[in-house]
Design a protein around this motif. Structure first.
Motif, short mmCIF file in Angstrom:
data_model
loop_
_atom_site.label_atom_id
_atom_site.label_comp_id
_atom_site.label_asym_id
_atom_site.label_seq_id
_atom_site.Cartn_x
_atom_site.Cartn_y
_atom_site.Cartn_z
N GLN A 56 13.86 -5.09 -5.56
CA GLN A 56 15.08 -5.40 -6.30
C GLN A 56 16.28 -4.64 -5.73
OE1 GLN A 56 15.42 -7.77 -8.65
NE2 GLN A 56 17.60 -7.33 -8.43
N GLN A 57 16.04 -3.41 -5.27
CA GLN A 57 17.13 -2.64 -4.67
C GLN A 57 17.62 -3.31 -3.39
OE1 GLN A 57 15.25 1.25 -4.39
NE2 GLN A 57 16.47 2.00 -6.12
N ILE A 58 16.67 -3.83 -2.58
CA ILE A 58 17.05 -4.52 -1.35
C ILE A 58 17.79 -5.81 -1.69
CG2 ILE A 58 16.18 -5.67 0.73
CD1 ILE A 58 13.82 -3.73 0.71
N ARG A 59 17.27 -6.56 -2.65
CA ARG A 59 17.90 -7.83 -3.04
C ARG A 59 19.32 -7.61 -3.55
NH1 ARG A 59 14.09 -12.00 -4.01
NH2 ARG A 59 15.56 -12.97 -5.46
N GLY A 60 19.56 -6.48 -4.19
CA GLY A 60 20.87 -6.21 -4.74
C GLY A 60 21.90 -5.73 -3.74
N ARG A 61 21.44 -5.36 -2.54
CA ARG A 61 22.37 -4.79 -1.55
C ARG A 61 22.46 -5.61 -0.27
NH1 ARG A 61 21.16 1.75 -1.62
NH2 ARG A 61 21.53 2.09 -3.87
N PHE A 62 21.45 -6.42 0.02
CA PHE A 62 21.39 -7.11 1.31
C PHE A 62 21.76 -8.59 1.16
CE2 PHE A 62 19.36 -3.31 2.45
CZ PHE A 62 19.14 -3.26 3.82
N ASN A 76 0.85 -1.19 0.00
CA ASN A 76 0.00 0.00 0.00
C ASN A 76 0.89 1.24 0.00
OD1 ASN A 76 0.67 0.77 2.76
ND2 ASN A 76 -0.65 -0.90 3.44
N ASN A 77 0.27 2.39 -0.22
CA ASN A 77 1.05 3.62 -0.36
C ASN A 77 1.86 3.94 0.88
OD1 ASN A 77 0.14 4.01 -2.96
ND2 ASN A 77 -1.60 5.29 -2.34
N GLY A 78 1.24 3.76 2.08
CA GLY A 78 1.94 4.09 3.32
C GLY A 78 3.18 3.24 3.52
N ASN A 79 3.04 1.93 3.27
CA ASN A 79 4.19 1.05 3.45
C ASN A 79 5.25 1.29 2.39
OD1 ASN A 79 3.08 -0.08 5.70
ND2 ASN A 79 2.42 -1.96 4.73
N GLY A 80 4.82 1.59 1.15
CA GLY A 80 5.78 1.92 0.10
C GLY A 80 6.59 3.15 0.47
N GLU A 81 5.91 4.14 1.05
CA GLU A 81 6.59 5.36 1.49
C GLU A 81 7.59 5.03 2.60
OE1 GLU A 81 4.84 9.64 2.60
OE2 GLU A 81 4.54 8.14 4.19
N SER A 82 7.21 4.11 3.51
CA SER A 82 8.11 3.74 4.60
C SER A 82 9.36 3.05 4.09
CB SER A 82 7.36 2.82 5.58
OG SER A 82 6.25 3.47 6.15
N VAL A 83 9.21 2.18 3.09
CA VAL A 83 10.38 1.52 2.49
C VAL A 83 11.29 2.56 1.86
CG1 VAL A 83 11.16 -0.10 0.73
CG2 VAL A 83 9.16 -0.65 2.13
N ASP A 84 10.69 3.54 1.19
CA ASP A 84 11.49 4.61 0.57
C ASP A 84 12.24 5.42 1.63
OD1 ASP A 84 10.66 3.88 -1.95
OD2 ASP A 84 9.04 5.35 -2.04
N VAL A 85 11.60 5.64 2.77
CA VAL A 85 12.24 6.39 3.86
C VAL A 85 13.45 5.63 4.38
CG1 VAL A 85 11.96 7.01 6.28
CG2 VAL A 85 10.28 7.77 4.61
N LEU A 86 13.31 4.32 4.56
CA LEU A 86 14.44 3.50 5.03
C LEU A 86 15.57 3.52 4.02
CD1 LEU A 86 12.55 0.45 6.59
CD2 LEU A 86 13.79 2.23 7.81
N LYS A 87 15.23 3.47 2.74
CA LYS A 87 16.26 3.54 1.70
C LYS A 87 16.96 4.89 1.75
CE LYS A 87 16.96 3.24 -3.30
NZ LYS A 87 17.46 4.61 -3.46
N SER A 88 16.20 5.97 1.95
CA SER A 88 16.79 7.30 2.03
C SER A 88 17.73 7.40 3.22
CB SER A 88 15.68 8.36 2.14
OG SER A 88 16.23 9.66 2.27
#
Length: 350
Positions: free
Chosen positions: A233-239, A193-205
């Protein structure tokens, strides 16, 4: 003696986390029979309280899985030393009661201890080398940043925007020389959902702007949508990932490891008349009862030990028997499986 005199610690606050990570994990020494016999009631109660607190502090057993988590966390910290972008992280996944938070604690304690050795004055310098937060269910990006702000003791005002709060948190983390950030319960962001997608983006930032290693932990996150799509994919590529699993007993090697884990717990139970190896005949029973979950096994054995200590039995009676084990309730998941296994055995005996 039933209630602890030590106040409970909260991991998602700096003071509480520091107390947990700096606490000595040294096993209290049992007095010999003569010394115990000479102790008055007050002395015995004080020592019993020490035993109960030690057993209630989540014993850490050095299993291959736990060692793998600690090693991956250490390696990621080393690899991130001079990186300015694309920092590496660690992901801990698995079912409930597999020991994910315990593994997080072991990794944090190792990094915290190494930092304290290298920078003995870090507390005076207001460094916070390790950060721990839990992700609330259904949260927004601002709520995630708010958890960091609360841990750091920063004020949160209703008029703060996500970006302004994020900038403040990033600045404080940089100032605090943070090297390891643990984000637990991250499966709460698995719903798309939008809220969780935003949270993932925040952690990436945060991981891009803070020179620290991020460690994510959650229930079966290696199987969920958190690792799918562009964000995934970004998480899979770094973690790197460590999936914690139940311990099996199908092979000789697996049986030997399960037996060793039980003995490791027995070594720390602090009972006068129970010793490492005394449960050798009950390894199969313990596996059936706990479904090979180290979390359930720990609760069963420490619960049995705490019960014997708290009921003021004689030192010679401090032995974990099958009867004592049967009297200790377990989590619903393990209990339901044990009931089904019991019924199956009954059917086989017909």
């Amino acid at each position: 003696m039933f209630f602890s005199e030590r106040p409970p610690e909260v991991l998602d606050q700096w003071e509480g986390l520091t107390n947990v990570l700096s606490r000595s994990s040294e096993l209290p020494e049992l007095p010999d029979a003569a010394t115990w016999a000479e102790m008055g009631p007050g002395e015995r109660d004080a020592f019993n309280n020490r035993r109960l607190d030690y057993l209630g502090a989540d014993l850490v057993i050095s299993t291959p899985q736990l060692r793998a988590v600690v090693r991956k966390a250490q390696l990621a910290v080393l690899q991130n030393r001079s990186r300015v972008a694309g920092r590496l992280g660690v992901l801990i996944s698995g079912e409930s009661t597999m020991g994910k938070t315990t593994a997080c604690l072991a990794a944090m304690k190792t990094i915290y201890g190494r930092y304290a050795l290298q920078y003995p004055q870090f507390m005076e310098l207001d460094h916070k080398p390790v950060i721990y937060i839990e992700v609330p269910a259904g949260c927004t990006g601002k709520a995630v940043v708010g958890r960091f702000a609360q841990f750091l003791g920063l004020p949160i005002r209703s008029r703060d925007t996500l970006e302004s709060l994020l900038t403040t948190v990033v600045g404080q983390l940089q100032k605090s020389r943070t090297v390891l950030v643990v984000v637990d319960e991250i499966h709460n962001l698995s719903t798309v959902n939008n809220g969780n997608g935003e949270s993932v983006d925040v952690l990436k930032s945060l991981s891009n702007r803070v020179p620290a290693t991020f460690l994510y932990a959650g229930i079966n996150i290696h199987l969920g949508p958190l690792l799918t799509g562009d964000r995934g994919q970004q998480i899979r590529g770094r973690f790197t990932a460590e999936v914690l699993h139940r311990y099996m007993t199908a092979t000789t090697t697996e049986k030997a490891l399960w037996k060793k884990i039980i003995e490791s717990f027995e070594h720390q139970l602090l009972l006068f008349n129970h010793h490492e190896g005394d449960l050798a005949a009950d390894t199969e029973y313990l596996h059936d009862r706990t479904r090979g979950s180290i979390g359930s096994l720990g609760r069963l054995l420490t619960g049995a030990a705490q019960w014997l200590i708290s009921t003021n039995v004689e030192a010679s009676d401090e032995t974990i028997t099958r009867e004592v084990l049967e009297s200790i309730p377990l989590d619903i998941d393990a209990s339901e499986n044990w009931l089904q296994s019991d019924l199956a055995h009954m059917d086989d005996g017909k």
